[in-house]
Design an enzyme around this catalytic site. Structure first.
Site, PDB file in Angstrom:
ATOM      1  N   CYS A  52       1.013  -1.269  -0.119  1.00  0.00           N
ATOM      2  CA  CYS A  52      -0.010  -0.125   0.023  1.00  0.00           C
ATOM      3  C   CYS A  52       0.859   1.092   0.031  1.00  0.00           C
ATOM      4  O   CYS A  52       1.662   1.473   0.704  1.00  0.00           O
ATOM      5  CB  CYS A  52      -1.039   0.013   1.214  1.00  0.00           C
ATOM      6  SG  CYS A  52      -1.497   1.481   1.638  1.00  0.00           S
ATOM      7  N   CYS A 103       0.248   3.592   2.941  1.00  0.00           N
ATOM      8  CA  CYS A 103       0.968   3.152   4.234  1.00  0.00           C
ATOM      9  C   CYS A 103       2.608   3.419   4.237  1.00  0.00           C
ATOM     10  O   CYS A 103       2.976   3.820   5.360  1.00  0.00           O
ATOM     11  CB  CYS A 103       0.805   1.617   4.565  1.00  0.00           C
ATOM     12  SG  CYS A 103      -0.761   1.070   4.478  1.00  0.00           S
TER      13      CYS A 103
END
Length: 132
Positions: A47, A50
């Site tokens: 991600c 993230c």
């Protein structure tokens, strides 16, 4: 004070979460950070949000002078997370829609503040959540 870290996956979350909740009174603030798993081939999260938010969140939490606990809850790989029946998407306590999501968890089993994926990297918002 050092940041108190605990990690959980979907499979062991309930046991880790129970321990986290039992220690709530020992800390000035308690947070849960929902994150994507790391890709074993790169050691980076799959991600990009993230990857961008994690270092900022850790820097801000570690800089706080209070005792802070952080439970990192890993949502799984991309196909697991994309499932609309993912346990944390349908759990009425969390209602996750994206990762990363940083929540401030209170002793009454409620979320008192939340930063969603599009804002979890914003330093001013993290500071406000810590000060909450």
């Amino acid at each position: 004070m050092p940041l108190k870290l605990q990690d959980a996956t979907v499979s062991d979350f309930n046991a880790v979460f129970d321990k986290f909740r039992s220690e709530l009174p020992n800390n000035k603030a308690n947070f849960i950070l929902f994150l994507a798993d790391k890709d074993p081939s790169t050691s980076l999260s799959w991600c990009p949000d993230c990857v961008r938010a994690e270092p900022v969140i850790y820097k801000k939490l570690e800089a706080a002078s209070e005792d802070i606990a952080l439970l990192r809850a890993y949502v799984g790989d991309r196909p697991t997370w994309r499932n609309p029946r993912h346990p944390w998407r349908v759990d009425s306590r969390f209602k996750l829609t994206g990762v990363p999501t940083l929540v401030r968890w209170e002793a009454n089993d409620k979320i008192s503040g939340r930063l969603e994926d599009h804002e979890a990297h914003v330093e001013k918002k993290i500071d406000a959540l810590i000060a909450n």
